[in-house]
Write a protein that holds these residues in place. Structure first.
Motif, mmCIF file in Angstrom:
data_model
loop_
_atom_site.group_PDB
_atom_site.id
_atom_site.type_symbol
_atom_site.label_atom_id
_atom_site.label_comp_id
_atom_site.label_asym_id
_atom_site.label_seq_id
_atom_site.Cartn_x
_atom_site.Cartn_y
_atom_site.Cartn_z
ATOM 1 N N MET A 106 30.557 61.741 44.588
ATOM 2 C CA MET A 106 30.698 61.839 46.324
ATOM 3 C C MET A 106 31.448 60.324 47.114
ATOM 4 N N PRO A 107 32.369 61.460 47.596
ATOM 5 C CA PRO A 107 33.328 60.020 47.947
ATOM 6 C C PRO A 107 32.548 59.390 49.128
ATOM 7 N N PRO A 108 32.661 58.592 49.702
ATOM 8 C CA PRO A 108 32.479 57.472 50.863
ATOM 9 C C PRO A 108 32.485 58.261 52.633
ATOM 10 N N LEU A 109 31.165 57.897 53.288
ATOM 11 C CA LEU A 109 31.568 58.769 54.586
ATOM 12 C C LEU A 109 32.042 57.905 55.384
ATOM 13 N N LEU A 110 33.146 57.555 56.328
ATOM 14 C CA LEU A 110 33.361 56.821 57.094
ATOM 15 C C LEU A 110 33.360 57.203 58.615
ATOM 16 N N ALA A 111 32.854 56.518 59.406
ATOM 17 C CA ALA A 111 33.178 55.887 60.560
ATOM 18 C C ALA A 111 33.184 55.240 61.578
ATOM 19 N N PRO A 112 33.424 54.907 62.706
ATOM 20 C CA PRO A 112 33.085 53.725 63.663
ATOM 21 C C PRO A 112 32.408 52.757 62.995
ATOM 22 N N GLY A 113 31.953 51.864 62.700
ATOM 23 C CA GLY A 113 30.460 51.095 62.581
ATOM 24 C C GLY A 113 29.233 51.577 61.413
ATOM 25 N N LEU A 114 30.087 52.395 60.522
ATOM 26 C CA LEU A 114 28.745 53.202 59.401
ATOM 27 C C LEU A 114 29.718 53.647 58.674
ATOM 28 N N LEU A 115 29.354 53.137 57.117
ATOM 29 C CA LEU A 115 29.659 54.065 55.980
ATOM 30 C C LEU A 115 28.525 54.529 54.859
ATOM 31 N N LEU A 116 28.794 55.276 54.215
ATOM 32 C CA LEU A 116 27.940 56.690 53.960
ATOM 33 C C LEU A 116 28.230 56.244 52.012
ATOM 34 N N ARG A 117 27.630 55.689 51.368
ATOM 35 C CA ARG A 117 27.662 55.784 50.386
ATOM 36 C C ARG A 117 26.608 56.400 49.094
ATOM 37 N N PRO A 118 26.992 56.843 48.095
ATOM 38 C CA PRO A 118 26.125 56.990 47.306
ATOM 39 C C PRO A 118 25.673 55.539 46.572
ATOM 40 N N PHE A 119 24.369 55.665 46.209
ATOM 41 C CA PHE A 119 23.736 53.955 45.526
ATOM 42 C C PHE A 119 24.392 53.393 44.331
ATOM 43 N N GLU A 120 24.929 52.808 44.507
ATOM 44 C CA GLU A 120 25.564 52.008 43.417
ATOM 45 C C GLU A 120 24.006 50.311 42.318
ATOM 46 N N PRO A 121 25.027 50.397 41.165
ATOM 47 C CA PRO A 121 23.440 49.409 40.963
ATOM 48 C C PRO A 121 22.927 48.443 41.574
ATOM 49 N N SER A 122 24.283 47.881 41.890
ATOM 50 C CA SER A 122 24.482 46.738 42.809
ATOM 51 C C SER A 122 23.249 46.744 43.942
ATOM 52 N N ASN A 123 22.811 47.757 44.123
ATOM 53 C CA ASN A 123 21.500 47.736 45.260
ATOM 54 C C ASN A 123 20.796 47.745 44.280
ATOM 55 N N ALA A 124 20.048 47.553 44.334
ATOM 56 C CA ALA A 124 19.155 48.254 43.137
ATOM 57 C C ALA A 124 18.295 46.236 43.334
ATOM 58 N N PRO A 125 18.464 44.814 43.477
ATOM 59 C CA PRO A 125 17.786 44.038 43.912
ATOM 60 C C PRO A 125 17.379 44.438 45.107
ATOM 61 N N ALA A 126 18.433 44.184 46.042
ATOM 62 C CA ALA A 126 17.288 44.520 47.816
ATOM 63 C C ALA A 126 17.299 45.965 47.934
ATOM 64 N N SER A 127 17.037 46.940 47.055
ATOM 65 C CA SER A 127 15.898 47.901 47.374
ATOM 66 C C SER A 127 14.890 47.536 46.733
ATOM 67 N N THR A 128 14.881 46.981 45.097
ATOM 68 C CA THR A 128 13.670 46.377 45.069
ATOM 69 C C THR A 128 12.410 46.026 45.645
ATOM 70 N N GLU A 129 13.401 44.707 46.249
ATOM 71 C CA GLU A 129 13.130 43.742 47.091
ATOM 72 C C GLU A 129 12.650 44.109 48.364
ATOM 73 N N ALA A 130 13.244 45.075 49.302
ATOM 74 C CA ALA A 130 12.585 45.802 50.373
ATOM 75 C C ALA A 130 10.819 46.241 50.238
ATOM 76 N N VAL A 131 11.348 47.019 48.865
ATOM 77 C CA VAL A 131 10.109 48.115 48.636
ATOM 78 C C VAL A 131 8.486 47.661 48.885
ATOM 79 N N ARG A 132 9.239 45.995 48.177
ATOM 80 C CA ARG A 132 8.103 45.134 47.727
ATOM 81 C C ARG A 132 7.482 44.716 48.823
#
Length: 85
Positions: free
Chosen positions: A1-27
């Motif tokens: 899925m291509p990212p969706l861009l708008a001024p000040g906003l980026l929507l994109r699929p999750f990437e494996p590099s997001n896992a540590p921050a996501s895990t930390e936020a949940v914990r």
């Protein structure tokens, strides 16, 4: 899925590099999440995050699940960033 861009906003699929921050936020937010989110559990780990990423990448999040996903997306802010304790 291509990212969706708008001024000040980026929507994109999750990437494996997001896992540590996501895990930390949940914990960090676990005491509150345990009250509301059935997927939250005391042993929540990066493997759980990566499984969710794989689920979303497989296209299994469809219309019937979109409301839940959007609600959880909106809710899943780090407690320290939302004022919730």
């Amino acid at each position: 899925m291509p990212p969706l861009l708008a001024p000040g906003l980026l929507l994109r699929p999750f990437e494996p590099s997001n896992a540590p921050a996501s895990t930390e936020a949940v914990r960090e937010s676990l005491p509150l999440l345990l009250q509301w989110m059935p997927w939250a559990h005391a042993g929540y780990s990066a493997q759980d995050v990566l499984a969710w990423f794989a689920f979303t990448h497989a296209g299994q999040v469809v219309a019937s699940g979109c409301a839940r996903v959007l609600a959880e997306f909106a809710f899943l802010g780090r407690c320290s960033c939302t004022g919730w304790r």
